[in-house]
Motif scaffolding. Structure first.
Motif, PDB file in Angstrom:
ATOM      1  N   THR A  28      26.971 -33.725  42.286  1.00  0.00           N
ATOM      2  CA  THR A  28      25.625 -34.226  42.474  1.00  0.00           C
ATOM      3  C   THR A  28      24.731 -33.061  42.836  1.00  0.00           C
ATOM      4  O   THR A  28      24.956 -32.411  43.843  1.00  0.00           O
ATOM      5  CB  THR A  28      25.585 -35.270  43.591  1.00  0.00           C
ATOM      6  OG1 THR A  28      26.469 -36.317  43.239  1.00  0.00           O
ATOM      7  CG2 THR A  28      24.206 -35.841  43.778  1.00  0.00           C
ATOM      8  N   ALA A 104      28.751 -39.316  26.476  1.00  0.00           N
ATOM      9  CA  ALA A 104      27.571 -39.175  27.319  1.00  0.00           C
ATOM     10  C   ALA A 104      26.551 -38.348  26.547  1.00  0.00           C
ATOM     11  O   ALA A 104      26.787 -37.981  25.387  1.00  0.00           O
ATOM     12  CB  ALA A 104      27.936 -38.495  28.634  1.00  0.00           C
ATOM     13  N   GLY A 107      21.430 -35.181  29.766  1.00  0.00           N
ATOM     14  CA  GLY A 107      20.210 -35.841  30.218  1.00  0.00           C
ATOM     15  C   GLY A 107      19.208 -34.905  30.851  1.00  0.00           C
ATOM     16  O   GLY A 107      18.014 -35.213  30.903  1.00  0.00           O
ATOM     17  N   TYR A 146      23.421 -31.885  32.952  1.00  0.00           N
ATOM     18  CA  TYR A 146      23.685 -33.138  33.639  1.00  0.00           C
ATOM     19  C   TYR A 146      24.002 -34.217  32.607  1.00  0.00           C
ATOM     20  O   TYR A 146      23.217 -34.429  31.681  1.00  0.00           O
ATOM     21  CB  TYR A 146      22.465 -33.535  34.466  1.00  0.00           C
ATOM     22  CG  TYR A 146      22.105 -32.518  35.531  1.00  0.00           C
ATOM     23  CD1 TYR A 146      22.276 -32.823  36.872  1.00  0.00           C
ATOM     24  CD2 TYR A 146      21.617 -31.249  35.197  1.00  0.00           C
ATOM     25  CE1 TYR A 146      21.961 -31.893  37.854  1.00  0.00           C
ATOM     26  CE2 TYR A 146      21.305 -30.317  36.166  1.00  0.00           C
ATOM     27  CZ  TYR A 146      21.479 -30.641  37.502  1.00  0.00           C
ATOM     28  OH  TYR A 146      21.176 -29.717  38.471  1.00  0.00           O
ATOM     29  N   TYR A 148      24.479 -37.908  31.214  1.00  0.00           N
ATOM     30  CA  TYR A 148      23.943 -39.258  31.407  1.00  0.00           C
ATOM     31  C   TYR A 148      24.634 -40.219  30.448  1.00  0.00           C
ATOM     32  O   TYR A 148      25.031 -39.832  29.348  1.00  0.00           O
ATOM     33  CB  TYR A 148      22.437 -39.280  31.120  1.00  0.00           C
ATOM     34  CG  TYR A 148      21.575 -38.746  32.235  1.00  0.00           C
ATOM     35  CD1 TYR A 148      20.593 -39.544  32.815  1.00  0.00           C
ATOM     36  CD2 TYR A 148      21.732 -37.454  32.715  1.00  0.00           C
ATOM     37  CE1 TYR A 148      19.781 -39.061  33.847  1.00  0.00           C
ATOM     38  CE2 TYR A 148      20.932 -36.960  33.737  1.00  0.00           C
ATOM     39  CZ  TYR A 148      19.965 -37.768  34.299  1.00  0.00           C
ATOM     40  OH  TYR A 148      19.175 -37.297  35.313  1.00  0.00           O
ATOM     41  N   ARG A 149      24.753 -41.470  30.886  1.00  0.00           N
ATOM     42  CA  ARG A 149      25.277 -42.530  30.041  1.00  0.00           C
ATOM     43  C   ARG A 149      24.375 -43.743  30.220  1.00  0.00           C
ATOM     44  O   ARG A 149      24.090 -44.140  31.344  1.00  0.00           O
ATOM     45  CB  ARG A 149      26.721 -42.858  30.441  1.00  0.00           C
ATOM     46  CG  ARG A 149      27.396 -43.874  29.543  1.00  0.00           C
ATOM     47  CD  ARG A 149      28.825 -44.130  29.995  1.00  0.00           C
ATOM     48  NE  ARG A 149      29.669 -42.988  29.713  1.00  0.00           N
ATOM     49  CZ  ARG A 149      30.850 -42.772  30.289  1.00  0.00           C
ATOM     50  NH1 ARG A 149      31.300 -43.588  31.209  1.00  0.00           N
ATOM     51  NH2 ARG A 149      31.578 -41.730  29.953  1.00  0.00           N
ATOM     52  N   GLY A 151      21.282 -43.928  29.950  1.00  0.00           N
ATOM     53  CA  GLY A 151      20.085 -43.547  30.686  1.00  0.00           C
ATOM     54  C   GLY A 151      20.299 -43.269  32.156  1.00  0.00           C
ATOM     55  O   GLY A 151      19.333 -42.991  32.877  1.00  0.00           O
ATOM     56  N   LYS A 152      21.540 -43.334  32.649  1.00  0.00           N
ATOM     57  CA  LYS A 152      21.823 -43.124  34.068  1.00  0.00           C
ATOM     58  C   LYS A 152      22.698 -41.891  34.266  1.00  0.00           C
ATOM     59  O   LYS A 152      23.608 -41.627  33.483  1.00  0.00           O
ATOM     60  CB  LYS A 152      22.521 -44.357  34.661  1.00  0.00           C
ATOM     61  CG  LYS A 152      21.658 -45.607  34.633  1.00  0.00           C
ATOM     62  CD  LYS A 152      22.409 -46.785  35.224  1.00  0.00           C
ATOM     63  CE  LYS A 152      21.547 -48.049  35.188  1.00  0.00           C
ATOM     64  NZ  LYS A 152      22.278 -49.215  35.715  1.00  0.00           N
ATOM     65  N   ASP A 153      22.418 -41.188  35.344  1.00  0.00           N
ATOM     66  CA  ASP A 153      23.194 -39.997  35.689  1.00  0.00           C
ATOM     67  C   ASP A 153      24.624 -40.402  36.032  1.00  0.00           C
ATOM     68  O   ASP A 153      24.855 -41.240  36.911  1.00  0.00           O
ATOM     69  CB  ASP A 153      22.533 -39.314  36.888  1.00  0.00           C
ATOM     70  CG  ASP A 153      23.123 -37.962  37.211  1.00  0.00           C
ATOM     71  OD1 ASP A 153      24.159 -37.586  36.633  1.00  0.00           O
ATOM     72  OD2 ASP A 153      22.537 -37.274  38.076  1.00  0.00           O
ATOM     73  N   THR A 154      25.584 -39.789  35.352  1.00  0.00           N
ATOM     74  CA  THR A 154      26.994 -40.095  35.626  1.00  0.00           C
ATOM     75  C   THR A 154      27.508 -39.347  36.857  1.00  0.00           C
ATOM     76  O   THR A 154      28.610 -39.636  37.336  1.00  0.00           O
ATOM     77  CB  THR A 154      27.887 -39.682  34.440  1.00  0.00           C
ATOM     78  OG1 THR A 154      27.832 -38.255  34.294  1.00  0.00           O
ATOM     79  CG2 THR A 154      27.469 -40.371  33.157  1.00  0.00           C
ATOM     80  N   ARG A 157      28.818 -33.036  35.484  1.00  0.00           N
ATOM     81  CA  ARG A 157      28.049 -31.946  34.911  1.00  0.00           C
ATOM     82  C   ARG A 157      28.956 -31.018  34.122  1.00  0.00           C
ATOM     83  O   ARG A 157      30.152 -30.931  34.377  1.00  0.00           O
ATOM     84  CB  ARG A 157      27.399 -31.090  36.016  1.00  0.00           C
ATOM     85  CG  ARG A 157      26.169 -31.703  36.686  1.00  0.00           C
ATOM     86  CD  ARG A 157      26.522 -32.662  37.774  1.00  0.00           C
ATOM     87  NE  ARG A 157      25.372 -33.177  38.505  1.00  0.00           N
ATOM     88  CZ  ARG A 157      24.735 -34.298  38.200  1.00  0.00           C
ATOM     89  NH1 ARG A 157      25.059 -34.988  37.123  1.00  0.00           N
ATOM     90  NH2 ARG A 157      23.747 -34.727  38.951  1.00  0.00           N
TER      91      ARG A 157
END
Length: 199
Positions: A28, A104, A107, A146, A148-149, A151-154, A157
């Motif tokens: 993160t 993914a 993003g 980064y 994303y899946r 539209g959301k951060d998984t 990285r």
């Protein structure tokens, strides 16, 4: 003359200390630009096996050009190129219990990202800092992409590392590690929105 030699020795010792410094990678992050890019090595460590050094190869993935494919079993990341070719990079992957697979997208991208260990990691390693600014001692290295899946951060990285000899090993908390100048090379080639396939 002697003081110049001493100063040079101190610079070399500091550089070696930075190169050897290591923290367990977390996933993160936020970002801040760090101007210390000069500290980034530009050659592979001699102990790193040749197969984990960047190479142009025949594409084994069958994916469309522009796709990143991570083969976690072999510890390779492929950037698929036109005409049946790919750039292959050695990577470090998630240790047992931390690996993942699926699709993914890139993003977001950051240079010299800050590191914010996720709560789960802080529970396991309470001695870790709550945040570390970007720079050569940061475990996320020189660049981060980064993933994303939907539209959301998984929270996963593709990032650099200050522990180059972890390349080719399963030692991370699920993120994909690369030598700093390899992740910089990939970062320059890959746009936000690129497809990422983890196998």
């Amino acid at each position: 003359m002697k003081s110049a030699s001493s100063a040079s020795a101190r610079v070399l010792l500091a550089s070696a200390t930075i190169a050897l410094a290591g923290l367990v990678s977390g996933c993160t992050t936020s970002s801040t630009l760090d101007p210390t890019a000069a500290a980034m090595a530009t050659t592979y460590p001699s102990a790193l096996p040749v197969e984990f050094r960047r190479q142009d190869v025949t594409d084994p993935t069958g994916e469309a050009p522009g796709t990143i494919v991570i083969d976690t079993a072999s510890k390779f990341l492929y950037l698929v190129e036109p005409n049946g070719r790919a750039v292959r990079y050695g990577v470090g992957v998630g240790k047992e219990g931390f690996g993942w697979n699926g699709e993914a997208k890139v993003g977001a991208k950051q240079e010299w990202p800050d590191w914010v260990p996720p709560p789960e990691m802080l529970q396991r390693r309470p001695e870790l800092p709550l945040r570390m600014s970007g720079g050569p001692e940061n475990p996320l290295g020189a660049r981060a992409m980064y993933l994303y899946r939907d539209g959301k951060d998984t929270l996963y990285r593709i990032h650099g590392t200050n522990e180059p000899l972890t390349i080719g090993k399963a030692m991370s908390s699920g993120c994909i590690r690369m030598i700093n100048f390899d992740v910089t090379d990939l970062y320059e080639r890959v746009p936000v929105g690129a497809k990422v396939v983890v196998r």
